[in-house]
Every structure is written in structure tokens, then in C-alpha cells.
Enzyme design. Sequence first.
Site, PDB file in Angstrom:
ATOM      1  N   ALA A 138       8.416   5.267   6.856  1.00  0.00           N
ATOM      2  CA  ALA A 138       7.005   6.031   7.177  1.00  0.00           C
ATOM      3  C   ALA A 138       7.366   7.287   5.937  1.00  0.00           C
ATOM      4  CB  ALA A 138       7.312   6.875   8.871  1.00  0.00           C
ATOM      5  N   ALA A 144      -1.116  12.508   0.982  1.00  0.00           N
ATOM      6  CA  ALA A 144      -0.444  12.481   0.167  1.00  0.00           C
ATOM      7  C   ALA A 144       0.184  10.418   0.839  1.00  0.00           C
ATOM      8  CB  ALA A 144       1.286  13.329   0.519  1.00  0.00           C
ATOM      9  N   GLU A 257       9.473  -4.192  -3.159  1.00  0.00           N
ATOM     10  CA  GLU A 257       8.350  -3.862  -2.660  1.00  0.00           C
ATOM     11  C   GLU A 257       7.014  -4.609  -2.889  1.00  0.00           C
ATOM     12  OE1 GLU A 257       7.576  -0.007  -0.356  1.00  0.00           O
ATOM     13  OE2 GLU A 257       5.670  -0.820   0.280  1.00  0.00           O
ATOM     14  N   GLY A 355     -22.341 -20.444   3.863  1.00  0.00           N
ATOM     15  CA  GLY A 355     -23.024 -18.138   5.878  1.00  0.00           C
ATOM     16  C   GLY A 355     -21.323 -19.626   6.160  1.00  0.00           C
TER      17      GLY A 355
END
Length: 392
Positions: A138, A144, A257, A355
Amino acid sequence: MTSHMIPSVSSSHSPVFFAPEHEMLRDQVRRFVETEIKPHGEAWERDGMVPRDVLRHMGKLGFFGIRYPEAMGGSDMDERATVVFAEELGRSTFSGVAITALVHTDMASVHVWNAGTDAQKTKWMPGIISGDVITAVAVTEPGAGSDVKGMRTTARRDGDDFILNGAKLYITNGVHADLYCVAAKTDPDGRASQSVTIFLIEKGTPGFTVSRALNKHGWRCSDTAELSFDDCRVPAANILGDEGRGFYAIMQNFQNERLVLGAMAMGEAQAALDMTVTWCRDRQAFGAPLWDKQAIRQRLAMLQARVEACRQMVYATAHRASLGEDVVKEVSMIKALGGELVNEVMYDCVQFHGGMGFMSESPIERMSRDARVQSIGGGATEVMLEEVAKRM
Ligand SMILES: Cc1cc2nc3c(=O)[nH]c(=O)nc-3n(C[C@H](O)[C@H](O)[C@H](O)COP(=O)(O)OP(=O)(O)OC[C@H]3O[C@@H](n4cnc5c(N)ncnc54)[C@H](O)[C@@H]3O)c2cc1C
């Protein structure tokens, strides 16, 4: 149309960069994808999460310990193995599953391994590797994202504890993780690069709540949350690494990462191209398969050439990273190039599906939604290009 119809076409992997152990891993992950992910992915997309027993199964097969030492239950492999794992998960066509696993292995738990004390590693690594403990990282906040230094979450010392206050946004595994690596400013008045500290915080810690599960455009089976810290008391012993060194830890791990995200993007792009070639060979228009139209097959051929080039760059960079070389510029290029390229591929693949490409029942529709975030998350294209430009 279901994901079962997607052909599994092997791409050209390079014996220059990989050893037999990497190819064994690739086969193992590919088998797992075919038997354990593809048949259930649609249901997980609807549920908004990947079941924990699936993650435990991945742990049992060793997928969560690829980079960790054998003594901890891992297999002690290098960046090349990570790239193989990420690419094959990307090819699953269910990138929400891929990101659930890859945030755990390569974006969150790495902070425990890289910076944790012996006691922290002994306590958490076995569960991380087995899949009994799922991790989240986190960093991002409402105010930010790209600019990590702008974070506002604070951690104020109080005796042997720290008291956290603030909010985190867009946190992958945020709802269902057990252990969170949370960045907060321990010196709000100090220089941003010297004042961020990472804390290990367990689910259930008083003052820490998952404020909401976020609904999103793609990666729908990957859970994403907003987190809130309201006078959340955390022992100083839960600091990961040194106080005030969190910014550098975050920047350092961004390299791994971004390489992982690049590998995953090329897996996604390859799966989309394989699927679209098959579709164009079958689909008839104006008395012949779409594949007979030079305009279509040349566009797909050029995309294939670009995907191959980017993939080889991912492999070469993983190889160089495994030798300890500085690859910040290359990793930033990969993140920028791969994040944009996968979206170009998806655009054309949807186009050539006609489609059907717009219908929720077709995998390419889901894949095009999933790909969109690849040029935003983990370092937006523009931010990556600045990293490249700085080094030119
Ligand atoms: C699905 C999802 C999962 C995520 N998972 C996590 C997670 O687990 N943990 C975590 O901490 N974060 C996570 N993030 C956050 C992610 O890394 C950020 O969204 C990303 O870094 C961009 O930050 P931002 O959204 O605040 O955009 P901003 O920083 O507000 O930027 C908005 C846009 O402006 C442009 N821009 C920004 N800076 C520049 C610049 N210097 N020059 C030119 N253009 C620029 C870019 O196009 C960018 O997309 C996740 C995000 C998403 C969408």
C-alpha cells in the site's frame, strides 16, 4: 464462445536466456493455467476475487517461492523464472488472476524478504510461500500516485509504537490480503525521500480498516481496495528495513515490478494475437477467410513482430538483471513500450473480431479491458519515459 476455445500456441522462447529449469517451470505454469484457471476464470471475474484455495494450490506447486531460498520453502531461482511465471499467467487471458498472484509474489512480499529482520522473515515467509498468508503493498493514496513523495499518510512515534493515520487507494489484494506492507511518513517535515517508512500491518489491527472494495473496468477478479488508518497503533518492531528508508525500498522494487508487468503484458498480447489469428482463419467475409485479406494479416504480422521484439527485450533484461547489472533504463523502456503495445494489440484484435469483439461472452472483450491499466499502474507510460529520458 468460452475461454476453452483459446488455442495454446507456443511462442519462441530463447535458449540463450533460459535454462531447462525455466522451461520446466513454464510447462508447469502453463498446465496450471489450462486446468485450474481457464475453466473457472469467468466465475471468479463475476465474484470479484480469486478463491484462497486456488492461491494455496499455487503455493503448494511452488509458484509463490520461485525467488525465495530453499531453506524457507522456495526454489531460489532468478529474474528469468519470474518473467516466465508472469508471462504464462498473462497468457491465461485472465489478467486479474495474474495480478493477484504477481502482486503477492513480486510487489508486496518482496518487501518482507528484502528488508525484513530474521524474526520477521521466520514468522511470515513460510506462509507467504505456501499461500496461507497473502500480501498487499500500500503506497498509492488519493492524493499521491505517480508522485510517491506526495504521500500524506503519517506514522507518529509513541513510545515503542507508531500511530498511523491516512488512506491508501487502489490497493491490489486490499480486501482479502492478510498482511500489508504500508508506506507512511515518519517525519512529515523532513525531505520526502528520507521520511518514508514501510510498516508490516496485519489484517485486523485496530484502527486499520478496508474502507471499500473498488469496482473497476478490468482485472475484475483481482480485488482492489481503499484502506483507512485511523490512529492505528503498530509496534516499532513491525518496521520493514530502516526507518526513513522506505522510499528507496519502493524505488528499488519498482524495477522487479515493472519487469514483471512487462512480461505479463507480452503474455497477454501473445494470447490475443494467437486467438485473433485463429478467429481470422475461421471467419468468412466476402467469400474468403478474413486471414486472406492482406490488410488484416499484415497488421497482425507487424504486431507479432513488435510483440516478439518487446518479449525478447524482457528476456534479455531479466537475464542481465540476474547477472546483477543495472537495468533501470531497460526496465522503464519495457514498462512504457509493453504497456502501450499490449493496448495496440488489443485494439486491433477487438477490431478483427468484429461485433463479437464487443461482446462480453468473448475473451478478447475482457482482455482488452484488462490491458487498459497496463499503461497506468505500476508507473504510467509518461513517468517511465521520463526515467528513460533522464538516462539518455
Ligand atoms: C487496478 C489498479 C491496481 C493498483 N494496485 C496498486 C497496489 O497494489 N499498490 C499501490 O500502492 N498502488 C496500486 N495502484 C496504483 C497505481 O500504481 C497508480 O494508479 C499509478 O501509479 C498512477 O497514479 P495515479 O493513479 O495517482 O495517477 P496520477 O499520478 O494522478 O497521474 C495521472 C496520469 O497523468 C499522467 N502523468 C503522471 N505523471 C506524469 C508526468 N510526470 N509527466 C507526464 N504525464 C504524467 C499519466 O498519464 C498518469 O496516468 C493500482 C492502480 C490500479 C488502477
